[in-house]
Enzyme design. Structure first.
Site, short mmCIF file in Angstrom:
data_model
loop_
_atom_site.label_atom_id
_atom_site.label_comp_id
_atom_site.label_asym_id
_atom_site.label_seq_id
_atom_site.Cartn_x
_atom_site.Cartn_y
_atom_site.Cartn_z
N ASP A 37 -26.56 61.42 135.50
CA ASP A 37 -27.63 61.46 134.52
C ASP A 37 -28.29 59.92 134.10
O ASP A 37 -27.74 58.97 134.80
CB ASP A 37 -27.37 62.25 133.05
CG ASP A 37 -26.48 61.62 132.14
OD1 ASP A 37 -26.12 60.54 132.34
OD2 ASP A 37 -26.57 61.91 131.26
N CYS A 77 -21.96 60.51 133.57
CA CYS A 77 -23.04 60.56 132.40
C CYS A 77 -22.54 59.47 131.42
O CYS A 77 -21.72 58.72 131.83
CB CYS A 77 -23.16 62.03 131.90
SG CYS A 77 -21.47 62.57 130.94
N THR A 98 -20.77 59.55 128.77
CA THR A 98 -19.52 59.54 128.32
C THR A 98 -18.55 60.21 129.34
O THR A 98 -17.27 60.06 129.41
CB THR A 98 -19.14 60.35 127.17
OG1 THR A 98 -19.56 61.62 127.26
CG2 THR A 98 -20.01 59.68 125.92
N HIS A 128 -1.63 66.41 141.23
CA HIS A 128 -0.95 67.61 140.63
C HIS A 128 -2.20 68.65 140.60
O HIS A 128 -1.74 69.92 140.66
CB HIS A 128 -0.31 67.37 139.19
CG HIS A 128 0.75 66.40 139.38
ND1 HIS A 128 1.67 66.08 138.32
CD2 HIS A 128 1.51 66.04 140.30
CE1 HIS A 128 2.72 65.60 138.68
NE2 HIS A 128 2.65 65.43 139.86
N HIS A 133 2.86 72.60 142.31
CA HIS A 133 1.53 72.66 142.00
C HIS A 133 0.64 73.57 142.32
O HIS A 133 -0.53 74.00 141.79
CB HIS A 133 0.98 71.14 141.95
CG HIS A 133 1.74 69.98 141.51
ND1 HIS A 133 2.01 69.91 140.18
CD2 HIS A 133 2.73 69.22 142.01
CE1 HIS A 133 3.09 68.98 139.95
NE2 HIS A 133 3.61 68.60 141.10
#
Length: 145
Positions: A8, A65, A67, A98, A133
């Site tokens: 963004d 974005c 954050t 993992h 995993h």
């Protein structure tokens, strides 16, 4: 290898840096936007990028974005996507080893460009370990509606 990148307005500058970095490393980069700092909604970008991965047109992707939080939440709503918000090299490596994450997210306003390149390199350089995993990935996939 073909990879997708999207952001963004809050991630535009970092997207440009990471896109160039990936191209320098020989990746074929599909850029789904945004292409400037004008305001856009990160869920729309996440959806476009995730479709590139879930369709098989791209092997994995990078989302950005301000954050990294919102765009990673949006991406994880898409069936078949395992997106990890990464802020250090160890987490980036481990999410591939993992969790077999097929998308990684960054915060353009919280992670500097040099660190982001190192984090992305750690993700790229890691391989899924499988084994114990694998059953965990299957359990995650079973949670999808």
């Amino acid at each position: 290898m073909k990879v997708v990148i999207g952001c963004d307005h809050g991630g535009f500058e970092l997207k440009e840096v990471l896109s160039a970095h990936l191209k320098d490393k020989g990746f074929d980069v599909v850029d789904v936007g945004t292409y400037d700092t004008n305001s856009v909604d990160y869920p729309d970008i996440a959806q476009k990028a995730c479709e590139e991965v879930t369709s098989g047109r791209c092997e994995w992707g990078v989302l950005i974005c301000g954050t990294g939080i919102g765009i990673s939440i949006a991406a994880n709503k898409v069936n078949g996507i395992r997106c990890a918000l990464v802020s250090n090299e160890y987490s980036a490596e481990m999410t591939k080893r993992h969790n077999n994450a097929n998308m990684v997210a960054f915060g353009g306003r919280v992670t500097g460009p040099d660190l982001a390149k190192h984090i992305l390199d750690a993700y790229v350089g890691a391989e899924f370990e499988g084994g114990r995993h694998e059953k965990r990935i299957e359990k995650i996939s079973a949670l999808e509606g």
